[in-house]
Design a protein around this motif. Sequence first.
Motif, PDB file in Angstrom:
ATOM      1  N   ASP A 138      -8.534   3.883   8.930  1.00 41.20           N
ATOM      2  CA  ASP A 138      -8.179   2.563   8.351  1.00 41.20           C
ATOM      3  C   ASP A 138      -8.061   1.458   9.008  1.00 41.20           C
ATOM      4  O   ASP A 138      -8.418   0.250   8.921  1.00 41.20           O
ATOM      5  CB  ASP A 138      -6.958   2.842   7.581  1.00 41.20           C
ATOM      6  N   GLU A 158      -6.825   9.949   9.510  1.00 39.62           N
ATOM      7  CA  GLU A 158      -7.336   8.974   8.455  1.00 39.62           C
ATOM      8  C   GLU A 158      -6.729   7.645   8.545  1.00 39.62           C
ATOM      9  O   GLU A 158      -7.373   6.637   8.236  1.00 39.62           O
ATOM     10  CB  GLU A 158      -6.808   9.572   7.073  1.00 39.62           C
ATOM     11  N   ARG A 159      -5.628   7.466   8.727  1.00 40.12           N
ATOM     12  CA  ARG A 159      -4.803   6.261   9.102  1.00 40.12           C
ATOM     13  C   ARG A 159      -5.502   5.321  10.344  1.00 40.12           C
ATOM     14  O   ARG A 159      -5.978   4.246  10.321  1.00 40.12           O
ATOM     15  CB  ARG A 159      -3.354   6.168   9.560  1.00 40.12           C
ATOM     16  N   ASP A 200     -15.333   4.796   5.847  1.00 39.53           N
ATOM     17  CA  ASP A 200     -14.034   4.841   5.465  1.00 39.53           C
ATOM     18  C   ASP A 200     -13.973   5.753   4.368  1.00 39.53           C
ATOM     19  O   ASP A 200     -13.207   6.810   4.435  1.00 39.53           O
ATOM     20  CB  ASP A 200     -13.418   3.745   5.349  1.00 39.53           C
ATOM     21  N   THR A 246     -11.222   0.334  10.243  1.00 37.21           N
ATOM     22  CA  THR A 246     -11.905  -0.362   8.876  1.00 37.21           C
ATOM     23  C   THR A 246     -11.508  -1.919   9.226  1.00 37.21           C
ATOM     24  O   THR A 246     -12.035  -2.716   9.027  1.00 37.21           O
ATOM     25  CB  THR A 246     -11.725   0.295   7.881  1.00 37.21           C
ATOM     26  N   ASN A 247      -9.946  -2.054   9.436  1.00 37.92           N
ATOM     27  CA  ASN A 247      -9.447  -3.318   9.566  1.00 37.92           C
ATOM     28  C   ASN A 247     -10.051  -4.186  10.780  1.00 37.92           C
ATOM     29  O   ASN A 247     -10.326  -5.403  10.467  1.00 37.92           O
ATOM     30  CB  ASN A 247      -8.126  -3.436   9.845  1.00 37.92           C
ATOM     31  N   ASP A 279     -12.043   9.631   3.743  1.00 40.40           N
ATOM     32  CA  ASP A 279     -10.902  10.039   2.726  1.00 40.40           C
ATOM     33  C   ASP A 279     -11.220  11.077   2.057  1.00 40.40           C
ATOM     34  O   ASP A 279     -10.321  11.858   1.709  1.00 40.40           O
ATOM     35  CB  ASP A 279     -11.023   8.765   1.832  1.00 40.40           C
ATOM     36  N   ASP A 307       1.002  -1.149  -0.009  1.00 37.54           N
ATOM     37  CA  ASP A 307      -0.009  -0.026   0.256  1.00 37.54           C
ATOM     38  C   ASP A 307       0.982   1.253   0.025  1.00 37.54           C
ATOM     39  O   ASP A 307       0.718   2.319  -0.618  1.00 37.54           O
ATOM     40  CB  ASP A 307      -0.995   0.130   1.317  1.00 37.54           C
TER      41      ASP A 307
END
Lengths: 218, 218
Positions: B194, B190-191, B151, B197-198, B155, A94
């Motif tokens: 993520d 933002e990370r 998510d 989301t994982n 973004d 990524d």
Amino acid sequence: LKQFIEELNELKERLLDMGAKVDWSVRRSVTAVLERNESLAGAVLADEPEINRMEMATDELASRLLALNQPVAKDLRFLIACIKIVKDLERMGDLAVNIAQRAISLSRKGNLVAPVDVDAIAQRVETMVAKSLEALANVDESLARGVLVSDDEVDELRSSAYRKLIALMEEEPQNSSQDLDFVFVVHSLERIADHATNIAEDVLHFVRGVDVRHHSKN
Amino acid sequence: LKQFIEELNELKERLLDMGAKVDWSVRRSVTAVLERNESLAGAVLADEPEINRMEMATDELASRLLALNQPVAKDLRFLIACIKIVKDLERMGDLAVNIAQRAISLSRKGNLVAPVDVDAIAQRVETMVAKSLEALANVDESLARGVLVSDDEVDELRSSAYRKLIALMEEEPQNSSQDLDFVFVVHSLERIADHATNIAEDVLHFVRGVDVRHHSKN
């Protein structure tokens, strides 16, 4: 048992194949930045789905080996390490994509001379990636320890690059957007180094059964 | 068997405790940015070793449960999910530390008005984190799916914030350094989204046995 050992070897081979693919993406994404090569960057983007497929297939194999055998001790630690390493590799892929996207952004802004030595940082990071994969391939503790040491060096290079980029943004604001692209390239490289460090830590953990994470933090 | 079920529950409780701790670090790091509160940022930094200890202890427990029982099917998937989730949580803690470091940097540059609405992004991200942990706690598929949808929204907010910050860097170069701090705050948020989301993807995977990763990418 013989079959289980063969399957563990196959799992390792798949991880190393995935590692080689990710390493190749990192290399090409950096070259795309250095040469402002949009088509090379596009090739990195095009490879992402393949890396994601490799992630899922490798993860699936590791889970299946856990389910069908009842591994203990070192074999169990190896399988758990594989599940973690595959996640690190996918994330490195990524980050290569992120670098490639910055290469595209940079190539559309003309041919500004790179304000920081991306290649010098990238070479150190790629050495760490190569060493972490070799440590996994050969179950080599001393290679793995070498990766941990290099991480601090990359952190310093990153901080120095940031200082230079901030100064440039203040002096030549018309180039701020390109400078920010470089900030993100350097950031992504440093994160790739962090993931190589994670892989080295996981190798040490499964070999020794000793947790070396947070070695320099706490 | 009864003992194994209790131990699986204990593992989940530990993950949720760690999640609560990480969530608290994220909240305080954002507040530290908004209020330019250096001592609050320092408190986030001081909590990192505890989060790292929670990571290692939780990871150890999951590995032990894998070794001592021979879980199959859903229990095995749950344990594998836990090993992945603990890594996501630890990384979210690191990102909160990064935000706190930017808060310290910002507080030393005086009281510039925030050029982008960090709080609006942070609120969405924190909702995602809370929902992903609740999805784990209650094994709730629909909550988990809700996280995946949010998510994309985060973004977009990030991209819009970057555009604004780049424009500001070009117009008011004297504030470039602060603007870059905000770039990294937004990036870290933002990370964190993520990683939430994982976690949601891992919950869906262990509940259904279906891999929902790379749902929108390929």
